[in-house]
Design an enzyme around this catalytic site. Sequence first.
Site, PDB file in Angstrom:
ATOM      1  N   GLU A  99       0.816  -1.223   0.000  1.00  0.00           N
ATOM      2  CA  GLU A  99       0.000   0.000   0.000  1.00  0.00           C
ATOM      3  C   GLU A  99       0.845   1.266   0.000  1.00  0.00           C
ATOM      4  OE1 GLU A  99      -3.491   0.302   2.355  1.00  0.00           O
ATOM      5  OE2 GLU A  99      -4.162  -1.750   1.955  1.00  0.00           O
ATOM      6  N   HIS A 335      -2.709  -1.905  10.049  1.00  0.00           N
ATOM      7  CA  HIS A 335      -2.123  -3.215  10.326  1.00  0.00           C
ATOM      8  C   HIS A 335      -0.910  -3.016  11.225  1.00  0.00           C
ATOM      9  CE1 HIS A 335      -3.792  -6.020   7.046  1.00  0.00           C
ATOM     10  NE2 HIS A 335      -4.483  -4.906   6.949  1.00  0.00           N
TER      11      HIS A 335
END
Length: 478
Positions: A99, A335
């Site tokens: 990402e 995360h």
Amino acid sequence: MSAANLRSSVSGAAQDAATVTSDTVTSAADSATGHSIKLLTFNTWGLKMVSKHRKARLRAIADELAGYSAAIPIPGYESLMINETPEQGKQYDVVALQEIWCKEDWDYIVSRCSQAYPYSRIFYSGIIAGPGLAILSKIPIESTFLYRFPINGRPSAIHRGDWYVGKSIAITLLEPISEDTAPIAIMNSHMHAPYALKGDAAYACHRACQAWDFSKMVNLYKKAGYAVVVVGDLNSRPGSLPHKFLTVETGLVDSWEQLKGKQDLQALSKMEPLEQLRYGCTTCDSFLNTWRSYLPTESACRLDYALIDPSRLKTTDAGPRFTKRLPGIGSFSDHFAYACNLNLLSNRRTTDVETGDETPSKRDIQLQKYASYEEMIQCISSYRVVAKRQKFLRGVHFVISILLLIGALVVTTFTSNRAAWSSIFWVFFAVVVSVTGTIDGLISFLFGRKEIRALHEVEEEVSCAQKHLQGLLDVKKR
């Protein structure tokens, strides 16, 4: 090289924070002679205009990797910070990121980490931004390759974006770190996200197809003699069909399970957040993560992995990283990161390596594969109904749009004589019908056909493997 020696070398280089020298490259060479690598995988949540505090968080991640930390422990959970020192970021040999979707973020990461990690690569694919995959390394990069998944969501799901970024496998081949160990192939990926636990929005078939292709790539590189490491946010829970393809089908083992043993997921869901992180390495949807603290504790799971070839690699340490918080912002990402220390086994070694559980027999593995093939064929069969229905409905919309457009032109000729202002309405109506009908028509005739044929191809591949395995099992029954 041992963790203590590497920590010592990095600490010596960091005593003067203003001047970082080539000691980090020397440290990498020392680590190589120790026949071990330290690996970090991290989904950074770097979506432009979507991720909160994106720029500040990504810069903080880069600073942390460069050895300059401004993060603080989670209040009341200081015990989580074992081995997370300010210098921890510089001690990794390889950092796999997901990402990274903004060029300015990547430029800052490369600039900030260039001395700690002299080798870097970001991968490009898709229509928007690319797959978001990047790698930082102390070990020289020999070559790279990007494999884009042929089955990867739908162009109609603009709000999800998986199809547009082009989810892929970013393969990085590193130079061998010694003469008697295999060269390393890092396979970094971020597979299609699940937007629900069940139903069409779960995209279970898409991930299963991606994992099937992934397993073929892994097996090719294993046969070529590489020590394969699959890392990234695989968006698949332990024991799921994609996870089976990436482990049973390839012979890879979960580095966390190799070290800690298989996890009881039901027991894990009932634990306290801290115990979930310690026992199950729940990198995703943890209550301890500020961006996911609204979720119930049973939602915590492990989606970030390092799957390794146990014949060439052995896990000596592993755990969650980047669990600290940034003052005034919160967690580094939605995360937590995952890190592991891997020993490279000599090519001359022929004994089996412990995987954290009893090694199943060859027949048991074949039976597991056969069950996975059955599940996969059923999964494709079920989703094909959805794919054909969507293709048909979009085609119907295209035909209806043509009829509506013709009708609008006819109606305009009558209404314009009585009310001239109505022409504006009908022109606007015709434009909307034309645009939406054309888009759906293209999706139906181009993407719809492509997706159905791609599903059929995967089904044929799985069926072929199943027939071959059926023959082997039949022979053994005689």
